[in-house]
Design an enzyme around this catalytic site. Structure first.
Site, PDB file in Angstrom:
ATOM      1  N   HIS A 174       2.281   3.455  -9.044  1.00 47.16           N
ATOM      2  CA  HIS A 174       2.045   2.020  -9.290  1.00 47.16           C
ATOM      3  C   HIS A 174       3.217   1.423 -10.081  1.00 47.16           C
ATOM      4  O   HIS A 174       3.637   0.300  -9.834  1.00 47.16           O
ATOM      5  CB  HIS A 174       0.743   1.817 -10.069  1.00 47.16           C
ATOM      6  CG  HIS A 174      -0.502   2.163  -9.290  1.00 47.16           C
ATOM      7  ND1 HIS A 174      -0.671   1.807  -7.974  1.00 47.16           N
ATOM      8  CD2 HIS A 174      -1.646   2.810  -9.649  1.00 47.16           C
ATOM      9  CE1 HIS A 174      -1.867   2.229  -7.553  1.00 47.16           C
ATOM     10  NE2 HIS A 174      -2.469   2.848  -8.544  1.00 47.16           N
TER      11      HIS A 174
ATOM     12  N   LEU B 237      10.615 -20.807  -5.355  1.00 47.87           N
ATOM     13  CA  LEU B 237       9.791 -19.754  -4.761  1.00 47.87           C
ATOM     14  C   LEU B 237       8.419 -19.794  -5.420  1.00 47.87           C
ATOM     15  O   LEU B 237       8.326 -19.867  -6.647  1.00 47.87           O
ATOM     16  CB  LEU B 237      10.434 -18.371  -4.996  1.00 47.87           C
ATOM     17  CG  LEU B 237       9.586 -17.158  -4.584  1.00 47.87           C
ATOM     18  CD1 LEU B 237       9.398 -17.092  -3.075  1.00 47.87           C
ATOM     19  CD2 LEU B 237      10.226 -15.845  -5.066  1.00 47.87           C
TER      20      LEU B 237
ATOM     21  N   ASP C  22       0.829  -1.209   0.000  1.00 48.81           N
ATOM     22  CA  ASP C  22       0.000   0.000   0.000  1.00 48.81           C
ATOM     23  C   ASP C  22       0.866   1.263   0.000  1.00 48.81           C
ATOM     24  O   ASP C  22       1.993   1.248   0.482  1.00 48.81           O
ATOM     25  CB  ASP C  22      -0.919  -0.023   1.239  1.00 48.81           C
ATOM     26  CG  ASP C  22      -2.113   0.898   1.087  1.00 48.81           C
ATOM     27  OD1 ASP C  22      -2.358   1.406  -0.024  1.00 48.81           O
ATOM     28  OD2 ASP C  22      -2.802   1.134   2.099  1.00 48.81           O
TER      29      ASP C  22
HETATM   30  C1  IPE Z   1      -5.310  -2.818  -0.068  1.00 49.79           C
HETATM   31  O1  IPE Z   1      -5.016  -1.479  -0.277  1.00 49.79           O
HETATM   32  C2  IPE Z   1      -5.367  -3.540  -1.365  1.00 49.79           C
HETATM   33  C3  IPE Z   1      -4.095  -3.673  -2.070  1.00 49.79           C
HETATM   34  C4  IPE Z   1      -2.927  -3.337  -1.604  1.00 49.79           C
HETATM   35  C5  IPE Z   1      -4.182  -4.250  -3.380  1.00 49.79           C
HETATM   36  P1  IPE Z   1      -6.171  -0.381  -0.373  1.00 49.79           P
HETATM   37  O2  IPE Z   1      -5.487   0.930  -0.521  1.00 49.79           O
HETATM   38  O3  IPE Z   1      -7.149  -0.751  -1.414  1.00 49.79           O
HETATM   39  O4  IPE Z   1      -6.858  -0.547   1.044  1.00 49.79           O
HETATM   40  P2  IPE Z   1      -7.647   0.471   1.967  1.00 49.79           P
HETATM   41  O5  IPE Z   1      -8.631   1.168   1.077  1.00 49.79           O
HETATM   42  O6  IPE Z   1      -6.637   1.416   2.519  1.00 49.79           O
HETATM   43  O7  IPE Z   1      -8.266  -0.377   3.008  1.00 49.79           O
HETATM   44  C1  IPE Z   2      -1.645   0.363  -3.380  1.00 47.29           C
HETATM   45  O1  IPE Z   2      -1.531   1.724  -3.544  1.00 47.29           O
HETATM   46  C2  IPE Z   2      -1.927  -0.338  -4.670  1.00 47.29           C
HETATM   47  C3  IPE Z   2      -3.326  -0.753  -4.849  1.00 47.29           C
HETATM   48  C4  IPE Z   2      -4.237  -0.741  -3.933  1.00 47.29           C
HETATM   49  C5  IPE Z   2      -3.703  -1.208  -6.168  1.00 47.29           C
HETATM   50  P1  IPE Z   2      -2.745   2.725  -3.377  1.00 47.29           P
HETATM   51  O2  IPE Z   2      -3.188   3.135  -4.732  1.00 47.29           O
HETATM   52  O3  IPE Z   2      -3.790   2.197  -2.499  1.00 47.29           O
HETATM   53  O4  IPE Z   2      -1.978   3.948  -2.685  1.00 47.29           O
HETATM   54  P2  IPE Z   2      -2.533   4.940  -1.573  1.00 47.29           P
HETATM   55  O5  IPE Z   2      -3.106   4.119  -0.470  1.00 47.29           O
HETATM   56  O6  IPE Z   2      -3.561   5.770  -2.255  1.00 47.29           O
HETATM   57  O7  IPE Z   2      -1.331   5.727  -1.153  1.00 47.29           O
HETATM   58 MG    MG Z   3      -4.167   2.358  -0.501  1.00 47.42          MG
END
Ligand code: IPE
Ligand code: IPE
Ligand code: MG
Length: 232
Positions: A29, A123, A12
């Site tokens: 990303h 792995l 995240d």
């Molecule tokens: C969790 O992250 C899902 C992934 C890392 C793919 P999110 O950014 O979607 O989760 P929340 O919204 O903070 O719970």
């Molecule tokens: C995690 O990064 C990747 C996915 C959930 C796909 P986010 O896009 O959730 O990044 P933040 O939480 O907005 O920083």
């Molecule tokens: Mg996120």
């Protein structure tokens, strides 16, 4: 040092990483994918045998179409670019999640990669894609209910082992260590069954900054944990 056999990561913070730099979210990303590659290599180096990465949740379908498209494109590029890494290092590639929601061409590529790497076991790399733990548990419950209805199993025989064998992660050990980057203190519908006794590690570091130092810090912290499993 005590190396976890299975690490699961909630990757995240890509959006915040990009935002801090005034960059579009997709660049965050993209940087995140480089970190995935790096983390795979670190697992090979340290002897971690299973790595499960949360790439896209069932809830992430509510994000803007353009972001969803970019994320799936990045996954496709990742497979194209790293197939050699998989073969060279005997990495088994697996997808866990709702396959029916994945676009047909991409699903075909994913399933070919799974098939081509299915004999490897140095792995195992699980990518959780269109993944939701509640969905996974419901799916298992449905299969078992169907099997009971058709007389294939007796409901009395349903135990943890049988239930686990109907999850997407069938046959794999549960994660020893669950890492979440970007400081959020929640599990966001990830591996709810499998993390019953996982050690939790949350770092403020955003996923695109999760480098070798951060990886080693997580392993060192895990190494010092006293896992009691309720037994003493
Ligand atoms: C969790 O992250 C899902 C992934 C890392 C793919 P999110 O950014 O979607 O989760 P929340 O919204 O903070 O719970
Ligand atoms: C995690 O990064 C990747 C996915 C959930 C796909 P986010 O896009 O959730 O990044 P933040 O939480 O907005 O920083
Ligand atoms: Mg996120």
């Amino acid at each position: 040092m005590n190396i976890p056999k299975h690490i699961a990561i909630i990757m995240d913070g890509n959006g915040r990483w990009a935002e801090k730099r005034g960059l579009p979210k997709v660049i965050g990303h993209k940087q995140g994918v480089d970190i995935v590659k790096n983390t795979v290599k670190l697992c090979l180096k340290t002897g971690v045998q299973y790595l499960t990465l949360y790439a896209f949740s069932t809830e992430n379908w509510s994000r803007p179409d353009s972001e969803i498209k970019a994320l799936f494109q990045l996954l496709e590029n990742f497979i194209d670019n790293e197939i050699k890494l998989f073969h060279d290092n005997k990495i088994k590639f697996c997808i866990i999640g709702e396959r029916s929601r994945i676009q047909k061409d991409l699903l075909a590529k994913v399933e070919k990669t799974e098939k081509d790497t299915s004999d490897y076991h140095d792995l195992t790399l699980n990518i959780a894609l269109s993944y939701g733990a509640r969905q996974e548990i419901l799916n298992a419950a449905r299969i078992l209910a169907q099997d009971a209805k058709s007389g294939k199993i007796d409901p009395k025989d349903i135990d943890e082992k049988m239930f686990s064998s109907n999850l997407y992660t069938a046959g794999q050990p549960d994660p020893d260590l669950l890492i979440r980057t970007s400081g959020e203190m929640r599990v966001s519908n990830f591996l709810l069954w499998q993390i019953s006794y996982s050690e939790l590690y949350v770092t403020e570091t955003l996923w695109p900054d999760f480098d070798e130092r951060e990886f080693n810090k997580a392993i060192e912290t895990y190494s010092k944990r006293d896992r009691r499993f309720g037994g003493r």
